[in-house]
Write a protein that holds these residues in place. Structure first.
Motif, PDB file in Angstrom:
ATOM      1  N   ILE A   9       0.836  -1.197   0.000  1.00 40.95           N
ATOM      2  CA  ILE A   9       0.000   0.000   0.000  1.00 40.95           C
ATOM      3  C   ILE A   9       0.874   1.252   0.000  1.00 40.95           C
ATOM      4  CG2 ILE A   9      -1.775   1.242   1.293  1.00 40.95           C
ATOM      5  CD1 ILE A   9      -2.577  -1.538   2.444  1.00 40.95           C
ATOM      6  N   PRO A  10       0.639   2.163  -0.923  1.00 37.21           N
ATOM      7  CA  PRO A  10       1.485   3.361  -0.990  1.00 37.21           C
ATOM      8  C   PRO A  10       1.263   4.272   0.216  1.00 37.21           C
ATOM      9  CG  PRO A  10      -0.341   3.534  -2.547  1.00 37.21           C
ATOM     10  CD  PRO A  10      -0.373   2.139  -2.007  1.00 37.21           C
ATOM     11  N   LYS A  11       2.357   4.831   0.686  1.00 36.90           N
ATOM     12  CA  LYS A  11       2.262   5.779   1.794  1.00 36.90           C
ATOM     13  C   LYS A  11       1.599   7.057   1.315  1.00 36.90           C
ATOM     14  CE  LYS A  11       6.356   4.046   4.211  1.00 36.90           C
ATOM     15  NZ  LYS A  11       7.697   4.378   4.745  1.00 36.90           N
ATOM     16  N   PRO A  12       0.889   7.750   2.186  1.00 40.14           N
ATOM     17  CA  PRO A  12       0.656   7.504   3.613  1.00 40.14           C
ATOM     18  C   PRO A  12      -0.614   6.720   3.898  1.00 40.14           C
ATOM     19  CG  PRO A  12      -0.153   9.677   3.070  1.00 40.14           C
ATOM     20  CD  PRO A  12       0.349   9.083   1.768  1.00 40.14           C
ATOM     21  N   ALA A  13      -1.106   5.951   2.931  1.00 38.02           N
ATOM     22  CA  ALA A  13      -2.386   5.271   3.079  1.00 38.02           C
ATOM     23  C   ALA A  13      -2.273   4.086   4.034  1.00 38.02           C
ATOM     24  CB  ALA A  13      -2.889   4.797   1.719  1.00 38.02           C
ATOM     25  N   GLY A  14      -3.423   3.660   4.523  1.00 37.49           N
ATOM     26  CA  GLY A  14      -3.526   2.459   5.322  1.00 37.49           C
ATOM     27  C   GLY A  14      -4.293   1.389   4.580  1.00 37.49           C
ATOM     28  N   GLY A  15      -4.444   0.231   5.208  1.00 40.22           N
ATOM     29  CA  GLY A  15      -5.151  -0.881   4.600  1.00 40.22           C
ATOM     30  C   GLY A  15      -6.348  -1.298   5.421  1.00 40.22           C
ATOM     31  N   ASP A  16      -7.178  -2.145   4.834  1.00 42.74           N
ATOM     32  CA  ASP A  16      -8.354  -2.702   5.512  1.00 42.74           C
ATOM     33  C   ASP A  16      -8.274  -4.221   5.387  1.00 42.74           C
ATOM     34  OD1 ASP A  16     -10.758  -3.416   6.580  1.00 42.74           O
ATOM     35  OD2 ASP A  16     -12.002  -2.320   5.152  1.00 42.74           O
ATOM     36  N   TYR A  17      -8.232  -4.887   6.540  1.00 43.61           N
ATOM     37  CA  TYR A  17      -8.080  -6.336   6.588  1.00 43.61           C
ATOM     38  C   TYR A  17      -9.367  -6.942   7.125  1.00 43.61           C
ATOM     39  CZ  TYR A  17      -6.321 -10.879   8.225  1.00 43.61           C
ATOM     40  OH  TYR A  17      -6.135 -12.221   8.457  1.00 43.61           O
ATOM     41  N   HIS A  18      -9.887  -7.969   6.413  1.00 43.34           N
ATOM     42  CA  HIS A  18     -11.113  -8.646   6.825  1.00 43.34           C
ATOM     43  C   HIS A  18     -10.809 -10.097   7.143  1.00 43.34           C
ATOM     44  CE1 HIS A  18     -13.822  -5.642   4.375  1.00 43.34           C
ATOM     45  NE2 HIS A  18     -13.037  -5.053   5.262  1.00 43.34           N
ATOM     46  N   VAL A  19     -11.412 -10.603   8.229  1.00 40.26           N
ATOM     47  CA  VAL A  19     -11.200 -12.012   8.580  1.00 40.26           C
ATOM     48  C   VAL A  19     -12.485 -12.596   9.162  1.00 40.26           C
ATOM     49  CG1 VAL A  19     -10.185 -11.336  10.814  1.00 40.26           C
ATOM     50  CG2 VAL A  19      -9.804 -13.640   9.915  1.00 40.26           C
ATOM     51  N   TYR A  20     -13.002 -13.597   8.457  1.00 42.13           N
ATOM     52  CA  TYR A  20     -14.094 -14.441   8.948  1.00 42.13           C
ATOM     53  C   TYR A  20     -13.533 -15.856   8.991  1.00 42.13           C
ATOM     54  CZ  TYR A  20     -17.191 -10.524   7.819  1.00 42.13           C
ATOM     55  OH  TYR A  20     -17.793  -9.282   7.761  1.00 42.13           O
ATOM     56  N   ALA A  21     -13.528 -16.472  10.156  1.00 40.23           N
ATOM     57  CA  ALA A  21     -12.710 -17.667  10.278  1.00 40.23           C
ATOM     58  C   ALA A  21     -13.197 -18.582  11.388  1.00 40.23           C
ATOM     59  CB  ALA A  21     -11.261 -17.256  10.547  1.00 40.23           C
ATOM     60  N   GLU A  22     -12.500 -19.727  11.513  1.00 40.93           N
ATOM     61  CA  GLU A  22     -12.677 -20.638  12.634  1.00 40.93           C
ATOM     62  C   GLU A  22     -11.961 -20.069  13.857  1.00 40.93           C
ATOM     63  OE1 GLU A  22     -11.157 -24.425  11.486  1.00 40.93           O
ATOM     64  OE2 GLU A  22     -12.405 -24.563   9.674  1.00 40.93           O
ATOM     65  N   PRO A  23     -12.352 -20.463  15.055  1.00 40.91           N
ATOM     66  CA  PRO A  23     -11.674 -19.958  16.260  1.00 40.91           C
ATOM     67  C   PRO A  23     -10.171 -20.205  16.253  1.00 40.91           C
ATOM     68  CG  PRO A  23     -13.704 -21.083  16.863  1.00 40.91           C
ATOM     69  CD  PRO A  23     -13.530 -21.299  15.396  1.00 40.91           C
ATOM     70  N   ASP A  24      -9.742 -21.402  15.845  1.00 42.37           N
ATOM     71  CA  ASP A  24      -8.301 -21.690  15.813  1.00 42.37           C
ATOM     72  C   ASP A  24      -7.575 -20.724  14.884  1.00 42.37           C
ATOM     73  OD1 ASP A  24      -8.610 -23.766  17.578  1.00 42.37           O
ATOM     74  OD2 ASP A  24      -8.268 -25.370  16.113  1.00 42.37           O
ATOM     75  N   GLU A  25      -8.205 -20.390  13.772  1.00 42.01           N
ATOM     76  CA  GLU A  25      -7.587 -19.460  12.828  1.00 42.01           C
ATOM     77  C   GLU A  25      -7.509 -18.060  13.416  1.00 42.01           C
ATOM     78  OE1 GLU A  25      -9.047 -21.569   8.655  1.00 42.01           O
ATOM     79  OE2 GLU A  25     -10.347 -20.132   9.659  1.00 42.01           O
ATOM     80  N   LEU A  26      -8.514 -17.673  14.187  1.00 42.78           N
ATOM     81  CA  LEU A  26      -8.480 -16.352  14.808  1.00 42.78           C
ATOM     82  C   LEU A  26      -7.369 -16.266  15.850  1.00 42.78           C
ATOM     83  CD1 LEU A  26     -12.293 -15.597  15.178  1.00 42.78           C
ATOM     84  CD2 LEU A  26     -10.673 -14.492  13.639  1.00 42.78           C
ATOM     85  N   VAL A  27      -7.079 -17.363  16.526  1.00 40.72           N
ATOM     86  CA  VAL A  27      -5.971 -17.366  17.481  1.00 40.72           C
ATOM     87  C   VAL A  27      -4.650 -17.088  16.763  1.00 40.72           C
ATOM     88  CG1 VAL A  27      -4.668 -18.811  19.087  1.00 40.72           C
ATOM     89  CG2 VAL A  27      -7.165 -18.833  19.140  1.00 40.72           C
ATOM     90  N   LEU A  28      -4.521 -17.585  15.550  1.00 34.73           N
ATOM     91  CA  LEU A  28      -3.306 -17.338  14.769  1.00 34.73           C
ATOM     92  C   LEU A  28      -3.166 -15.876  14.360  1.00 34.73           C
ATOM     93  CD1 LEU A  28      -3.317 -20.507  12.465  1.00 34.73           C
ATOM     94  CD2 LEU A  28      -2.033 -20.135  14.584  1.00 34.73           C
TER      95      LEU A  28
END
Length: 654
Positions: free
Chosen positions: A413-432
């Motif tokens: 991502i080019p500066k000074p921008a930020g990103g948006d991260y999405h996660v829908y997952a199993e509980p074990d995956e969320l622990v990671l």
């Protein structure tokens, strides 16, 4: 919640269950990072009838017979009263250019009350003493009175009525307003709104109606506002961030039907509605101004999403046509935060809000890595995001621009921008997720997240869980604590979708479920509420390994409190975890309030809206640091805890 004395639990756990080796944690007083103060929030888009028929308090379903590219006008939710003939017409003189279809009510009767009724959004909650505010537009000569009432759909019992003198004429539409206060509670939500008129007073034996509306009391008393019990449940989460106008809704089904913010402002009669992306027509009653006023009432900051030329069907706006959408985004930003004498700031002022709203975050598009990939994602990186980023940075250098994709979507991502991260997952995956952003310097919003599938299941090849469940919620807590460890770069985390109407939904996992007269807070609600109730202004370094205990430590410089947040996830043999926690410089005898959330014996237990039983137990106690300045306590497996020294009046004991 159920509160019990944690001192009793702490004193007996060692005898009752097996204990793992104690985890010793030392928290430094220096060397941490300032947070941005926006760790927790939520996204809203109209999915699951969470807007129309949910957060938006309007009680009348299909109030204006709106049409769109995907959805024709219908008589859905409308029924005849006393033999009246109901039909839809496109008159030569419509109510407005936006609302072109109206309801014609005809009768062959010469006298007596005739009219129509509406079932609401699968029922209407009726409470005694509450003032319901309604209005309707009518065209046609009628001398007499209209009668508006709330009635039982089962027994016909009338709970409250209003008599409205007619001002209706033949050649123009006339608005009629009324107030209705029921004299008793309805025993359930199976109620209907009824509007009738005396057939003898209708000159041509028919009248035309449109924009038939009824609101209960609203959150903070806002006109065209929010449903109180749902808004209260959101307010009680202590949110600091509000991402609008949501996810797929922003993109629209095609580049002809994207969520056009300009169609959502101004009088309701001038809002054409929106071809919803989740299987139903939307009214646009919950528009940009309503979102911003709700954010203002909640005291949260907005992440404003702007349409970027990509829609759900893969329509991609060519580079030589994109400038119009860039300009539209600049107009939208000016409407929100521009001075009252600017072009769009003056429009905002005319709508009753001369003061600019605060705006620090603008997101470009929604999940551009998903819709129409790979072309949609490649064009986003090649020209669409750079064009928006450059224009907004030049016009509003203090605004943090956010990409709709993240570092983990393969984008530097080019500066000074930020990103948006999405996660829908199993509980074990969320622990990671716990350490996922430890070494990522680019700012990121966790724009959508939730546990949705059970461990070891079929994932997206199968259905989601029916409701948030306890082990899934603890998995969410681990990831949230990990994000909070990096709160100098993580803008905040948003649960999504946030609410679900139990009568029609497309996505079952939500933090809050509701019907016309009930609201249910899920297991996730209680964990997010606890973590959000104790904000960190600074994270602090701490010494210990993680797993099965995951934690973050820091302080709140406004309350002068030291704060420790932790979750225990799948300890060996389900053992409880003894904790020895010390903060550098903390005096012996310092008091702290320890709150521990635990779930049911079945880790798949849920807060079911069908039973109303809350399976989350909250145990609170005040504990004190020992003579060495160490707090000692035990955390059960699959628990979430917060220790905060600012909550209690501190008494030092040497």
């Amino acid at each position: 919640m159920i509160y019990t004395k944690l001192s009793v639990i702490v004193g007996t756990l060692a005898c009752a269950v097996s204990l793992a080796t104690a985890v010793t944690i030392s928290v430094s007083s220096e060397g941490g990072n300032a947070t941005n103060g926006h760790q927790y929030g939520f996204l809203h888009e109209d999915i699951n009838n969470s807007g129309d028929g949910g957060l938006y308090a309007e009680l009348i379903r299909n109030r204006a017979f709106q049409i769109s590219e995907r959805f024709p006008a219908t008589l859905d939710a409308w029924h005849s009263v006393n033999g009246a003939k109901l039909s839809l017409k496109n008159l030569s003189t419509p109510l407005s250019d936006a609302l072109v279809t109206s309801l014609n009510v005809a009768t062959s009767a010469k006298q007596g009350d005739v009219g129509f009724q509406n079932d609401g959004y699968w029922g209407i909650d009726v409470k005694a003493g509450k003032k319901y505010t309604g209005s309707f537009w009518v065209k046609g000569v009628y001398s007499g009175r209209f009668t508006a009432s709330l009635q039982s759909n089962i027994t016909g019992e009338i709970f409250g009525t209003a008599s409205i003198p007619s001002r209706s004429v033949s050649d123009q539409w006339t608005e009629h307003g009324f107030e209705l206060t029921p004299s008793k509670d309805a025993s359930n939500a199976n109620n209907t709104f009824v509007l009738t008129f005396d057939a003898s007073g209708a000159q041509n034996s028919s009248l035309d109606f449109n924009l038939i509306s009824l609101f209960p009391p609203t959150y903070k008393g806002r006109k065209n506002g929010m449903r109180i019990d749902i808004a209260d449940a959101l307010e009680q989460l202590h949110p600091t961030l509000f991402r609008i106008p949501g996810g797929n809704m922003l993109e629209g089904l095609s580049n002809r039907t994207w969520w056009d913010w300009k169609n959502t402002i101004g009088p309701l009669k001038d809002r054409p509605g929106f071809s919803g992306v989740w299987g139903y027509q939307q009214t646009n009653g919950l528009g940009l101004v309503e979102y911003l006023e709700f954010a203002e009432d909640l005291g949260v900051e907005v992440v404003l999403a702007v349409y970027d030329g990509l829609s759900l069907n893969g329509d991609v706006t060519p580079q030589n046509e994109l400038q119009a959408f860039v300009d539209d985004a600049l107009d939208q930003i000016e409407f929100v935060c521009g001075p009252a004498d600017s072009k769009w700031g003056s429009v905002r002022a005319q709508l009753g809000h001369p003061e600019p709203w605060n705006l620090r975050y603008v997101e470009i598009g929604n999940e551009d890595w998903l819709a129409g990939a790979p072309e949609g994602w490649e064009t986003f990186k090649k020209y669409r995001f750079p064009m928006f980023l450059d224009a907004i940075n030049k016009a509003y250098p203090d605004i943090q621009v956010i990409s709709s994709g993240s570092y983990y979507d393969g984008y530097e991502i080019p500066k000074p921008a930020g990103g948006d991260y999405h996660v829908y997952a199993e509980p074990d995956e969320l622990v990671l997720e716990f350490s996922k952003f430890d070494n990522i310097p680019t700012p990121h919003l966790i724009g959508e997240m939730a546990a949705v599938h059970p461990n070891g299941g079929t994932g997206w090849n199968g259905p989601q869980q029916p409701f948030p469940w306890w082990i899934g919620t603890v998995g969410e807590a681990v990831s949230l604590i990990g994000y909070e460890r990096n709160a100098d770069r993580i803008i905040g985390a948003s649960y999504a979708p946030i609410i679900r109407n139990m009568n029609r939904w497309q996505w079952p996992i939500t933090m809050i479920q509701f019907t016309a007269d009930t609201v249910t807070k899920s297991t996730s609600w209680y964990v997010w509420e606890l973590l959000a109730a104790h904000p960190l202004t600074e994270t602090l370094p701490a010494t210990s390994e993680f797993n099965p205990l995951y934690y973050v430590a820091g302080r709140n410089n406004q309350t002068n409190g030291n704060i420790f947040k932790a979750a225990v996830y799948n300890s060996t043999g389900g053992a409880d975890i003894p904790v020895k926690l010390s903060f550098e410089g903390l005096a012996p005898g310092m008091a702290g309030e320890l709150t521990v959330l635990t779930g049911p014996a079945d880790p798949y237990g849920v807060n079911s809206p069908y039973t109303g039983v809350n399976v989350v137990k909250s145990n609170k106690t005040t504990i004190r640091a020992d003579k060495n300045g160490t707090f000692r306590f035990v955390l059960p497996n699959l628990s979430v805890a917060v220790l905060d020294t600012s909550v209690q009046e501190v008494e030092r004991v040497v």
